[in-house]
Design a protein around this motif. Sequence first.
Motif, PDB file in Angstrom:
ATOM      1  N   VAL A 174     -41.413 -29.211   2.495  1.00  0.00           N
ATOM      2  CA  VAL A 174     -42.267 -29.083   1.308  1.00  0.00           C
ATOM      3  C   VAL A 174     -43.223 -27.899   1.476  1.00  0.00           C
ATOM      4  O   VAL A 174     -43.405 -27.090   0.553  1.00  0.00           O
ATOM      5  N   ALA A 175     -43.817 -27.783   2.670  1.00  0.00           N
ATOM      6  CA  ALA A 175     -44.734 -26.672   2.935  1.00  0.00           C
ATOM      7  C   ALA A 175     -44.011 -25.334   2.844  1.00  0.00           C
ATOM      8  O   ALA A 175     -44.524 -24.364   2.262  1.00  0.00           O
ATOM      9  N   PHE A 176     -42.794 -25.266   3.409  1.00  0.00           N
ATOM     10  CA  PHE A 176     -42.011 -24.031   3.349  1.00  0.00           C
ATOM     11  C   PHE A 176     -41.679 -23.671   1.903  1.00  0.00           C
ATOM     12  O   PHE A 176     -41.803 -22.508   1.485  1.00  0.00           O
ATOM     13  N   ALA A 177     -41.250 -24.667   1.131  1.00  0.00           N
ATOM     14  CA  ALA A 177     -40.900 -24.411  -0.264  1.00  0.00           C
ATOM     15  C   ALA A 177     -42.105 -23.897  -1.042  1.00  0.00           C
ATOM     16  O   ALA A 177     -41.998 -22.928  -1.816  1.00  0.00           O
ATOM     17  N   ASN A 178     -43.254 -24.515  -0.841  1.00  0.00           N
ATOM     18  CA  ASN A 178     -44.445 -24.076  -1.574  1.00  0.00           C
ATOM     19  C   ASN A 178     -44.844 -22.645  -1.213  1.00  0.00           C
ATOM     20  O   ASN A 178     -45.354 -21.900  -2.054  1.00  0.00           O
ATOM     21  N   ARG A 179     -44.620 -22.262   0.041  1.00  0.00           N
ATOM     22  CA  ARG A 179     -44.962 -20.896   0.465  1.00  0.00           C
ATOM     23  C   ARG A 179     -43.970 -19.862  -0.058  1.00  0.00           C
ATOM     24  O   ARG A 179     -44.281 -18.667  -0.083  1.00  0.00           O
ATOM     25  N   THR A 180     -42.761 -20.307  -0.421  1.00  0.00           N
ATOM     26  CA  THR A 180     -41.734 -19.357  -0.874  1.00  0.00           C
ATOM     27  C   THR A 180     -41.462 -19.502  -2.366  1.00  0.00           C
ATOM     28  O   THR A 180     -40.416 -19.094  -2.862  1.00  0.00           O
ATOM     29  N   ARG A 181     -42.405 -20.062  -3.081  1.00  0.00           N
ATOM     30  CA  ARG A 181     -42.261 -20.245  -4.520  1.00  0.00           C
ATOM     31  C   ARG A 181     -41.951 -18.929  -5.234  1.00  0.00           C
ATOM     32  O   ARG A 181     -41.195 -18.896  -6.212  1.00  0.00           O
ATOM     33  N   HIS A 182     -42.502 -17.843  -4.710  1.00  0.00           N
ATOM     34  CA  HIS A 182     -42.346 -16.533  -5.361  1.00  0.00           C
ATOM     35  C   HIS A 182     -40.912 -16.002  -5.254  1.00  0.00           C
ATOM     36  O   HIS A 182     -40.585 -15.006  -5.890  1.00  0.00           O
ATOM     37  N   TRP A 183     -40.053 -16.639  -4.474  1.00  0.00           N
ATOM     38  CA  TRP A 183     -38.662 -16.214  -4.373  1.00  0.00           C
ATOM     39  C   TRP A 183     -37.859 -16.527  -5.630  1.00  0.00           C
ATOM     40  O   TRP A 183     -36.772 -16.009  -5.819  1.00  0.00           O
ATOM     41  N   PHE A 184     -38.390 -17.401  -6.461  1.00  0.00           N
ATOM     42  CA  PHE A 184     -37.613 -17.940  -7.581  1.00  0.00           C
ATOM     43  C   PHE A 184     -38.203 -17.542  -8.914  1.00  0.00           C
ATOM     44  O   PHE A 184     -39.379 -17.183  -9.003  1.00  0.00           O
TER      45      PHE A 184
END
Length: 339
Positions: free
Chosen positions: A327-337
């Motif tokens: 979840v933490a990783f996904a939130n940090r990479t939100r800008h990829w999408f």
Amino acid sequence: MGTFERWLSLWVALAIGAGVLLGNLIPGLFQLLADLQIASVNLPVALLIWAMVYPMMVGVDFTALKQIGERPKGLIITLAINWLVKPFTMAALGVLFFEFVFAGLIPPDDAQAYLAGVILLGAAPCTAMVFVWSNLTRGDATYTLVQVSVNDVIMVFAFAPIVAFLLGVTDIVVPWETLLLSVLLYIVIPLIAGLFTRTRLMGKGGEAAVDAFRDQIKPITILGLLITVVLLFGFQGQVLLETPLVIALIAVPLLLQSYGIFFVAYGAARLWKVPFNVAAPCALIGTSNFFELAVAVAISLFGLGSGAALATVVGVLVEVPVMLSLVAFANRTRHWFPG
């Protein structure tokens, strides 16, 4: 995210420590709580999961369900990962580690039992906790509900044949009471309660009222998660201290499976330009497991004290820290999408 949420991993680590400590100091209390179950579904844990799922169900917009068909990519990824990839990669990793890598550390009979347990986990996609993970990534609540619901329908027909094939047997008995009760407790009841709440809030103040209400009850989700962690680790507190090496060995293929499946699904969503609020939940659904079903089947097939049952329980213990890290990783990479 607020300060408390930013340090959620720390609170979970403290909850894990508290669970192990209390499970050894007052085992009688945890045994009493563990015995409160119907059809292998633990009622205290079910109540806590309900408290975590309900806030997200308030955000489900039924008028948007008809639009799901216009953006099928997330659903396609979830279904492909859960039913065409995940059960078979879990079985392959189990064979690799329990029959080869750990061959000198685990007796052959125990290795086969642990292999059976991880196969049961790999074939059971998550039903309840994924709503929590989706909520923590601000996922599309309506889309997440559809993804989980379709998985549940497929699971009714596909779980037993897949497990039977991977275990090499044909007499797998699916505890239908566990499956149906879990769906009722974790989806149907909180969905009805969420719909009722949302209807009243929309009548009073529209979406702004819904958002304000969800912000107010958000601490309940986090508190429910922490208490759930304390209970899960408390139930197994003595086992964790008595057999730490075995638990560590079982955790290795489970960890590799969890992170591997997540990045395959997440990468596919990124390549396919799926919006983040769909991409994150679809990857998390594929990663998480329906541990109630896996534990129940392991107990019914192999017995409460079996290695298979222990392996499914280790899956429960591994899941929360792993999912929080993702979840933490996904939130940090939100800008990829796409937005």
